[in-house]
Scaffold this active site. Structure first.
Site, PDB file in Angstrom:
ATOM      1  N   ASP A  81      37.146  38.845  52.248  1.00  0.00           N
ATOM      2  CA  ASP A  81      35.741  39.135  51.985  1.00  0.00           C
ATOM      3  C   ASP A  81      35.455  40.606  52.281  1.00  0.00           C
ATOM      4  O   ASP A  81      36.029  41.184  53.205  1.00  0.00           O
ATOM      5  CB  ASP A  81      34.902  38.227  52.918  1.00  0.00           C
ATOM      6  CG  ASP A  81      33.432  38.230  52.568  1.00  0.00           C
ATOM      7  OD1 ASP A  81      32.670  37.536  53.266  1.00  0.00           O
ATOM      8  OD2 ASP A  81      33.050  38.954  51.616  1.00  0.00           O
ATOM      9  N   HIS A 125      37.583  45.520  44.286  1.00  0.00           N
ATOM     10  CA  HIS A 125      38.541  44.457  43.915  1.00  0.00           C
ATOM     11  C   HIS A 125      39.926  45.054  43.654  1.00  0.00           C
ATOM     12  O   HIS A 125      40.943  44.495  44.071  1.00  0.00           O
ATOM     13  CB  HIS A 125      38.048  43.722  42.671  1.00  0.00           C
ATOM     14  CG  HIS A 125      36.761  42.999  42.878  1.00  0.00           C
ATOM     15  ND1 HIS A 125      36.463  42.329  44.043  1.00  0.00           N
ATOM     16  CD2 HIS A 125      35.666  42.868  42.076  1.00  0.00           C
ATOM     17  CE1 HIS A 125      35.258  41.799  43.944  1.00  0.00           C
ATOM     18  NE2 HIS A 125      34.752  42.106  42.767  1.00  0.00           N
ATOM     19  N   LEU A 174      58.283  31.952  51.315  1.00  0.00           N
ATOM     20  CA  LEU A 174      56.830  31.855  51.546  1.00  0.00           C
ATOM     21  C   LEU A 174      56.158  31.124  50.384  1.00  0.00           C
ATOM     22  O   LEU A 174      56.484  31.376  49.214  1.00  0.00           O
ATOM     23  CB  LEU A 174      56.238  33.273  51.644  1.00  0.00           C
ATOM     24  CG  LEU A 174      54.705  33.363  51.681  1.00  0.00           C
ATOM     25  CD1 LEU A 174      54.211  32.976  53.078  1.00  0.00           C
ATOM     26  CD2 LEU A 174      54.215  34.762  51.327  1.00  0.00           C
TER      27      LEU A 174
HETATM   28  C1  LIG Z   1      47.857  33.035  41.102  1.00  0.00           C
HETATM   29  C2  LIG Z   1      46.942  34.242  41.197  1.00  0.00           C
HETATM   30  C3  LIG Z   1      47.720  35.526  41.000  1.00  0.00           C
HETATM   31  O1  LIG Z   1      46.027  34.165  40.111  1.00  0.00           O
HETATM   32  C4  LIG Z   1      44.709  34.085  40.389  1.00  0.00           C
HETATM   33  C5  LIG Z   1      44.166  34.449  41.621  1.00  0.00           C
HETATM   34  C6  LIG Z   1      42.785  34.333  41.806  1.00  0.00           C
HETATM   35  C7  LIG Z   1      42.032  33.820  40.786  1.00  0.00           C
HETATM   36  C8  LIG Z   1      40.594  33.508  41.012  1.00  0.00           C
HETATM   37  N1  LIG Z   1      39.902  34.766  41.207  1.00  0.00           N
HETATM   38  C9  LIG Z   1      39.608  35.631  40.109  1.00  0.00           C
HETATM   39  C10 LIG Z   1      38.682  34.860  39.147  1.00  0.00           C
HETATM   40  C11 LIG Z   1      37.445  34.389  39.838  1.00  0.00           C
HETATM   41  N2  LIG Z   1      37.445  33.131  40.218  1.00  0.00           N
HETATM   42  O2  LIG Z   1      36.550  35.182  40.092  1.00  0.00           O
HETATM   43  C12 LIG Z   1      39.471  35.038  42.427  1.00  0.00           C
HETATM   44  O3  LIG Z   1      39.589  34.185  43.278  1.00  0.00           O
HETATM   45  C13 LIG Z   1      38.912  36.352  42.703  1.00  0.00           C
HETATM   46  C14 LIG Z   1      37.588  36.666  42.853  1.00  0.00           C
HETATM   47  N3  LIG Z   1      37.523  37.977  43.221  1.00  0.00           N
HETATM   48  N4  LIG Z   1      38.784  38.446  43.239  1.00  0.00           N
HETATM   49  C15 LIG Z   1      39.088  39.870  43.551  1.00  0.00           C
HETATM   50  C16 LIG Z   1      39.686  39.938  44.901  1.00  0.00           C
HETATM   51  C17 LIG Z   1      40.873  40.642  45.045  1.00  0.00           C
HETATM   52  C18 LIG Z   1      41.421  40.774  46.303  1.00  0.00           C
HETATM   53  C19 LIG Z   1      40.806  40.184  47.398  1.00  0.00           C
HETATM   54  C20 LIG Z   1      39.638  39.444  47.220  1.00  0.00           C
HETATM   55  C21 LIG Z   1      39.072  39.305  45.962  1.00  0.00           C
HETATM   56  C22 LIG Z   1      39.683  37.475  42.939  1.00  0.00           C
HETATM   57  C23 LIG Z   1      41.111  37.543  43.058  1.00  0.00           C
HETATM   58  C24 LIG Z   1      41.648  37.303  44.325  1.00  0.00           C
HETATM   59  C25 LIG Z   1      43.022  37.373  44.524  1.00  0.00           C
HETATM   60  C26 LIG Z   1      43.822  37.661  43.448  1.00  0.00           C
HETATM   61  S1  LIG Z   1      45.544  37.806  43.429  1.00  0.00           S
HETATM   62  C27 LIG Z   1      45.574  38.083  41.767  1.00  0.00           C
HETATM   63  C28 LIG Z   1      44.339  38.099  41.273  1.00  0.00           C
HETATM   64  C29 LIG Z   1      43.298  37.866  42.199  1.00  0.00           C
HETATM   65  C30 LIG Z   1      41.926  37.825  41.983  1.00  0.00           C
HETATM   66  C31 LIG Z   1      42.549  33.489  39.568  1.00  0.00           C
HETATM   67  C32 LIG Z   1      43.918  33.591  39.384  1.00  0.00           C
END
Ligand SMILES: CC(C)Oc1ccc(CN(CCC(N)=O)C(=O)c2cnn(Cc3ccccc3)c2-c2ccc3sccc3c2)cc1
Length: 255
Positions: A35, A52, A146
């Protein structure tokens, strides 16, 4: 006196002076509510998506660190207000982020023997995001290093109500008797049924809430909060969390 183990010597990683983590008392499953991206960017007069982008680099570094230090499962939850509250350009960016992340990072994840998994409602993600994630899960499903577990569109109460419905329908069908229902049967119906429960929860950016994340699974976990925004979170913060985890366990040792 705790035995002081230096980290496994790993040429690739810059050596950090270890706090004196005990190698055999690393939490098996660490869950992180990531967060603070938006506030980090705002404080710098940058657009939210810059937060992000920076946050993605931190995901890569923390995954490396967790796999090096011997964590078994790392569950990442991007604490995000509902997407519909976000501007369209940000949602489009977020839905592209996983594709970029995997295209650059999947080879390293495979090389590190990492298994990619997800929990949550996968189907609401756009097709291109689903495709990239499915490919990553398929290509890493036999890895036994992991477990990197992403919470996608995940809600704990929704997950628990779904579990209740599953069990109720089996009772209705006469497959299960009410007296058979126990915690184990309930756990088996959750997205996390194949994973050990988290023993450490970390949340960044100063919020001290669960935000409907793993409510059942975190029943016995240690909680560790930091004011640090996710984009500023680094190995030293993660190490401090592990160190505090070990000291809490040591202090309250016992059975
Ligand atoms: C298997 C993995 C690689 O694929 C996915 C992973 C997540 C999602 C879901 N997703 C993105 C879509 C949504 N729901 O908004 C989020 O949870 C979300 C919302 N904000 N951020 C930016 C953020 C980036 C970093 C830290 C916090 C937030 C992210 C986010 C989170 C981590 C990671 S790691 C690769 C992409 C990504 C995107 C969909 C597929």
């Amino acid at each position: 006196m705790p035995i002081k183990f230096p980290f496994k010597k790993d040429k690739k990683q810059p050596r950090t002076e270890p706090l004196g983590l005990e190698e055999n008392h690393i939490p098996k499953h660490v869950a992180i509510i990531m967060d603070g991206n938006g506030r980090w960017a705002k404080n710098r007069g940058m657009p939210r998506i810059a937060g992000h982008k920076e946050g993605m680099g931190v995901v890569k570094r923390i995954v490396r660190y967790a796999s090096d230090v011997g964590v078994k499962v790392l569950t990442l939850y991007a604490f995000s207000t509902e997407n519909w509250k976000r501007p369209k350009n940000e949602v489009d960016f977020l839905m592209k982020l996983p594709v970029d992340f995997l295209s650059t990072y999947l080879p390293e994840l495979i090389e590190r023997n990492v298994q990619v998994r997800t929990i949550g409602d996968f189907d609401v993600l756009p097709a291109h995001t689903q495709k990239a994630v499915k490919e990553a899960m398929e290509k890493t499903k036999d890895n036994d290093g992991l477990i990197l577990n992403f919470a996608l569109n995940y809600g704990s109460r929704f997950e628990m109500v779904h579990a209740v419905k599953q069990i109720a329908s089996r009772v209705q069908e006469g497959e299960v008797d009410i007296s058979d229902i126990d915690e184990s049967m309930f756990s088996q119906e959750l997205y996390t049924s194949e994973l050990i429960e988290p023993d450490l929860l970390i949340r960044t950016s100063g919020e001290q809430r669960l935000s409907n994340f793993l409510l059942w699974q975190l029943a016995y976990a240690e909680f560790w909060f930091t004011e640090v925004y996710w984009p500023d979170f680094d190995e030293s913060h993660f190490e401090k969390a592990l160190y505090d985890f070990q000291n809490r366990k040591r202090r309250f040792g016992g059975v």
